[in-house]
Scaffold this motif. Structure first.
Motif, short mmCIF file in Angstrom:
data_model
loop_
_atom_site.label_atom_id
_atom_site.label_comp_id
_atom_site.label_asym_id
_atom_site.label_seq_id
_atom_site.Cartn_x
_atom_site.Cartn_y
_atom_site.Cartn_z
N MET A 34 28.99 62.95 -2.92
CA MET A 34 29.90 62.30 -1.92
C MET A 34 29.91 60.72 -2.29
O MET A 34 31.12 59.98 -2.24
N ILE A 35 28.93 60.18 -2.81
CA ILE A 35 28.70 58.52 -3.05
C ILE A 35 29.76 58.59 -4.34
O ILE A 35 30.36 57.56 -4.39
N PHE A 36 29.84 59.51 -5.11
CA PHE A 36 30.62 59.50 -6.34
C PHE A 36 32.20 59.65 -6.09
O PHE A 36 32.89 58.88 -6.56
N PHE A 37 32.45 60.43 -5.34
CA PHE A 37 33.69 60.86 -4.79
C PHE A 37 34.53 60.13 -3.66
O PHE A 37 35.61 60.17 -3.50
N ASN A 38 33.60 59.30 -3.00
CA ASN A 38 34.12 58.60 -1.74
C ASN A 38 35.45 57.66 -2.14
O ASN A 38 36.31 57.45 -1.38
N ASN A 39 35.22 57.19 -3.36
CA ASN A 39 36.29 55.92 -3.73
C ASN A 39 37.37 56.68 -4.53
O ASN A 39 38.37 55.98 -4.86
#
Length: 696
Positions: free
Chosen positions: A618-623
Motif C-alpha cells: 500500500m505504501i509503495f502503490f499509493n502514488n
C-alpha cells in the motif's frame, strides 16, 4: 610719442575693451546639448574614431560582403545598407550616412568629428555602430544583414497539431496538441481545460550552425517567411540576388504529428566561400509539467537517443547527467511521461553531446535538456543539403510503431522504446499480448474501467489451468500435513535431518505429490504481474479517463489529501490516500488469510510477515496510477473467488483416493531422484563418521 598720440592710443584701447565687454559670447549651434557644451571645457571630452586597421577592415568587409552597385559616373562600388548604416566604398574611400537616435549624419563629418553638426555622444554612437557592423560583416559575411529585423509569427495547423514559427531564428517556438488536455496546474482553484502545450515562450530553441569559417547561428538571424502552400512554410534568407538559404517546414493535413524539416538553398556556392562541411545543430528545451503526479512524471521523463543501426539509450532520469557520443546517432528525443519531441535526421548525426538537468523549485518545469550535434558532408551546391523529421506528439504505442514510413531514413527507428514497458520478457508480454488486447477492446468500448475488467478476466481465464493445478497441489499438501508432522516427530533433531528429509521425499513420491508444484504455477504468473506493473503507468490511453470516483486512471485516485509532507514517507506514499490502492490492500490481506489456510505448516513468524506485506504494498502503490491498483484489486478479487470455487469443486476425499491409487502403483525412480538419494546417503554417512570422531 607726444601727448596727443598717447591720449589717442588710450581712447582706442578703451573702445576695443568696451566693445569686447559689451559683445555677448557666441552661443552653441542650434541642436547641440547644453550639458555637452558645458562639459567640454570641464572634461575635455574626446571624440571616437576608427583606427587605420579598422578602416582597412571596414573597406574590405564592405567590398567582400556588401552589395555591388554602379555609381552615376559608371564606377563600380560596394555598398552596405542595413537601414541605419548606408555606406558606399569606391576605391579606398568610404562615403554615406549613419543614422543615430533618428538623426542622419554624414560619415565624412563623423570621421572629422565636426561637432558643429553633431554632439560628442552622437559622434561616438555613429563610430561604434559602424565598428560593430564591420565586425558583424567579418563574422557573418553575407548573413550580417539578417542580424536586425522585426519578429513575426507564422502558423501551421492540422487536425491534431498546431505550430507557431518565429521569423527570429526561423524555428518552431510553440507546439500545441489539439486532442489532449493538460492535467496539471499550480493553482487547482483556477484550473480550466486547456490543450497540452509541449513548449512555448522561449522554452524550446532549435538552431543550425551554418558551416562558415566563423560559424553563424540561425538563432541570431531574422528570416523572411514565405508561404509555399497550405501545408508548407519556407523561412528564407535572401542572401543575394537569386540566391537564398532557408528552412522549409511541412505539416501534412489530417492526423499527423510529424513535421518535415528541410534545409534548402539556391546558388549559395557562388556567394559563399567555405571549406567547412559540418552543419551544427543546437537544441535545448525546458520540459514542461503536464500531469498531476510529479513523482511519476519526473521519473518517466528523460533524454533518449538511438544509435544508427543500433540500440536506444538514455541519460539518467533520476539525476543530472551528460554524455559525449562520437558515434552515428539516428534520432534524439526529449521525452515526458506521455509526450515526446523527437528529431530524426536523414543522415545520422556524426557526433552529439547531451546534457540533462533536473529543474528544482519550479512549478511549471521538470527538466532541462540540451544537445549539440553535427551532421557531416554539407554541400553548398546541393539544393537540399540536409533533411530532418520532427515528431511532436503522444507516446502512443501504435502511433510510434507506425512512424518508420512517415519519417526520413530507411531503418527501424524503435521509437516505441520511448515507452517504458519493462525488461525483456515483460516488454514482450506487453507488446505481444497486453497492448493488442487493450487496443482491440478499446476499438469498440469507450469506458476504460470496463476494458480493464474484461482484460483482467481474460488473463485469469488464460492462467486458469496453472491456478487450478496450484490449488490441487495445495490440497494434496494439506492431506499430507499430518503424515509430515508425524515424520518430524519421529525423527527429531539436527542429527536426523537427512533421514527426515528422505522419509518426507519418499512420502511425496508415494502419494504422487510435489511440494514445488504449487509454487511453480504461481512463479509462471509473475511475469504477467510485472508486465502490468510497467504497462499501466505508461498507457496514455488511460490519461484523463474517468471511472467511478477516479477522475484519471493514469494518476492516483486521491479521496483524502493534505498539504504537509511526512519525511521519508511522502516520497513514496505521497500526501494523499488512494481509494483503489486501499481496496487492493484490504483484498490482499483477505487473500493472504485464505491462502495461508490452504498452505498448512507455516512458521508463526512467517504469518506476521505475510500480513505485513500488503501494508508495504500500500505504501509503495499509493502514488501509482489508479488503473494499476484497480487491476490488482480485480485480480485478487477473482483469485479469492477461484479459491472458494476450487474448494467446492475439488473434494479432499477424491484427492485422497487418487493419492491412494498412486501409492499402489510401482514407482520408477528418475535419474535425478536416484542421484539425489545417493547424495543424501553420502551426506548421512559423512555425518555418522563425524559423530564417531566426536565421541573419541
Amino acid at each position: 610719442m607726444d601727448k596727443n598720440q598717447t591720449i589717442g592710443m588710450v581712447l582706442i584701447m578703451a573702445l576695443l575693451f568696451g566693445f569686447m565687454w559689451l559683445t555677448p559670447k557666441e552661443s552653441p549651434e542650434a541642436g547641440a546639448d547644453d550639458d555637452i557644451a558645458q562639459a567640454i571645457p570641464q572634461t575635455a571630452a574626446r571624440v571616437d574614431s576608427l583606427s587605420a586597421t579598422e578602416h582597412e577592415w571596414l573597406v574590405k568587409n564592405i567590398i567582400e560582403h556588401g552589395e555591388t552597385v554602379v555609381l552615376a559616373d559608371s564606377t563600380h562600388a560596394a555598398r552596405l545598407n542595413d537601414g541605419a548604416i548606408n555606406l558606399t566604398v569606391a576605391g579606398d574611400s568610404v562615403t554615406g550616412t549613419v543614422t543615430v537616435d533618428g538623426k542622419t549624419l554624414s560619415w565624412r563629418d563623423v570621421c572629422r568629428a565636426d561637432l558643429k553638426k553633431m554632439t560628442v555622444k552622437e559622434q561616438q554612437k555613429a563610430v561604434e555602430a559602424v565598428r560593430n557592423a564591420s565586425l558583424s560583416m567579418g563574422r557573418y559575411g553575407k548573413f550580417a544583414k539578417f542580424l536586425t529585423g522585426s519578429d513575426s509569427v507564422v502558423r501551421l495547423e492540422n487536425d491534431v497539431l498546431k505550430l507557431e514559427l518565429s521569423s527570429k531564428s526561423g524555428s518552431v517556438t510553440r507546439a500545441q496538441l489539439k486532442k489532449y488536455d493538460t492535467e496539471y496546474t499550480p493553482d487547482e482553484s483556477q484550473k480550466r481545460k486547456e490543450n497540452v502545450v509541449i513548449f512555448e515562450n522561449g522554452t524550446n530553441s532549435m538552431s543550425f550552425q551554418l558551416p562558415l569559417p566563423q560559424g553563424v547561428s540561425t538563432a541570431d538571424l531574422y528570416f523572411t517567411p514565405e508561404i509555399v502552400n497550405d501545408t508548407t512554410v519556407l523561412m528564407k534568407l535572401p542572401v543575394a540576388e537569386g540566391a537564398y538559404w532557408g528552412i522549409e517546414y511541412t505539416l501534412p493535413k489530417g492526423e499527423s504529428y510529424v513535421v518535415g524539416m528541410r534545409v534548402v538553398q539556391k546558388d549559395m556556392a557562388r556567394v559563399v566561400e567555405s571549406n567547412n562541411r559540418n552543419l551544427g545543430v543546437e537544441w535545448s528545451q525546458e520540459l514542461m509539467r503536464q500531469e498531476k503526479g510529479k513523482m511519476f512524471e519526473e521519473r518517466n521523463s528523460g533524454l533518449y537517443y538511438k544509435f544508427a543501426g543500433g540500440s536506444v539509450e538514455n541519460l539518467s532520469e533520476s539525476k543530472n547527467d551528460s554524455e559525449e557520443r562520437k558515434a552515428k546517432i539516428r534520432w534524439i528525443g526529449y521525452k515526458n511521461q506521455f509526450f515526446s519531441t523527437v528529431l530524426v535526421s536523414e543522415r545520422p548525426f556524426n557526433t552529439a553531446d547531451f546534457q540533462s538537468e533536473i529543474v528544482k523549485n519550479e512549478p511549471y518545469f521538470l527538466k532541462s535538456f540540451s544537445t549539440q550535434a553535427v551532421v557531416n558532408d554539407y554541400d553548398w551546391n546541393a539544393e537540399t543539403p540536409a533533411s530532418f523529421s520532427l515528431f511532436i506528439g503522444p507516446n502512443l504505442y501504435p502511433l510510434l510503431s507506425s512512424l518508420d514510413h512517415q519519417t526520413v531514413g530507411d531503418e527501424d527507428l524503435s521509437l516505441t522504446r520511448l515507452i517504458p514497458l519493462g525488461w525483456s520478457v515483460f516488454r514482450w508480454i506487453n507488446t505481444g499480448v497486453v497492448i493488442p488486447i487493450f487496443n482491440f477492446l478499446g476499438s469498440f468500448i469507450s469506458n476504460y474501467g470496463i476494458i480493464i475488467l474484461i482484460m483482467t478476466i481474460f488473463i485469469k481465464l488464460v492462467l486458469f489451468p496453472l491456478t487450478y493445478k496450484s490449488y490441487k497441489s495445495q490440497a494434496k499438501m494439506r492431506i499430507l500435513a499430518p503424515d509430515i508432522k508425524a515424520i518430524n516427530n519421529k525423527y527429531p533433531g539436527q542429527e536426523n535431518a537427512m533421514l527426515r528429509q528422505q522419509k518426507t521425499m519418499a512420502l511425496y513420491s508415494k502419494a504422487g505429490a510435489n511440494p514445488m508444484s504449487g509454487c511453480l504455477p504461481m512463479m509462471l504468473q509473475m511475469p504477467i504481474l510485472f508486465a502490468m506493473f510497467s504497462f499501466f503507468p505508461s498507457a496514455i490511453e488511460l490519461r484523463g479517463q474517468s471511472f467511478l470516483w477516479a477522475h484519471d486512471l493514469s494518476a492516483p485516485d486521491a479521496i483524502v489529501s493534505w498539504s504537509g509532507n511526512i519525511p521519508l514517507v511522502t516520497e513514496y506514499f505521497g500526501n494523499h490516500i488512494s481509494l483503489f490502492c486501499l481496496l487492493m490492500t484490504v483484498t490482499n490481506i483477505i487473500y493472504t488469510r485464505v491462502n495461508m489456510q490452504n498452505t498448512p505448516g507455516q512458521m508463526p513468524g512467517m504469518k506476521w510477515m505475510m500480513y505485513l506485506m500488503p501494508v508495504f504494498f500500500m505504501i509503495f502503490f499509493n502514488n501509482y496510477a489508479a488503473g494499476l491498483s484497480y487491476y490488482y484489486f480485480l485480480s485478487l478479487l477473482i483469485t479469492i473467488g477461484q479459491t472458494y470455487a476450487f474448494r467446492f469443486i475439488i473434494k479432499e476425499d477424491d484427492v485422497r483416493k487418487t493419492m491412494a491409487e498412486n501409492a499402489k502403483k510401482p514407482k520408477k525412480k528418475s535419474g535425478f531422484m536416484a542421484r539425489l538419494e545417493e547424495m543424501q546417503r553420502q551426506q548421512q554417512a559423512m555425518l555418522r563418521e563425524q559423530q564417531k570422531k566426536g565421541r573419541r
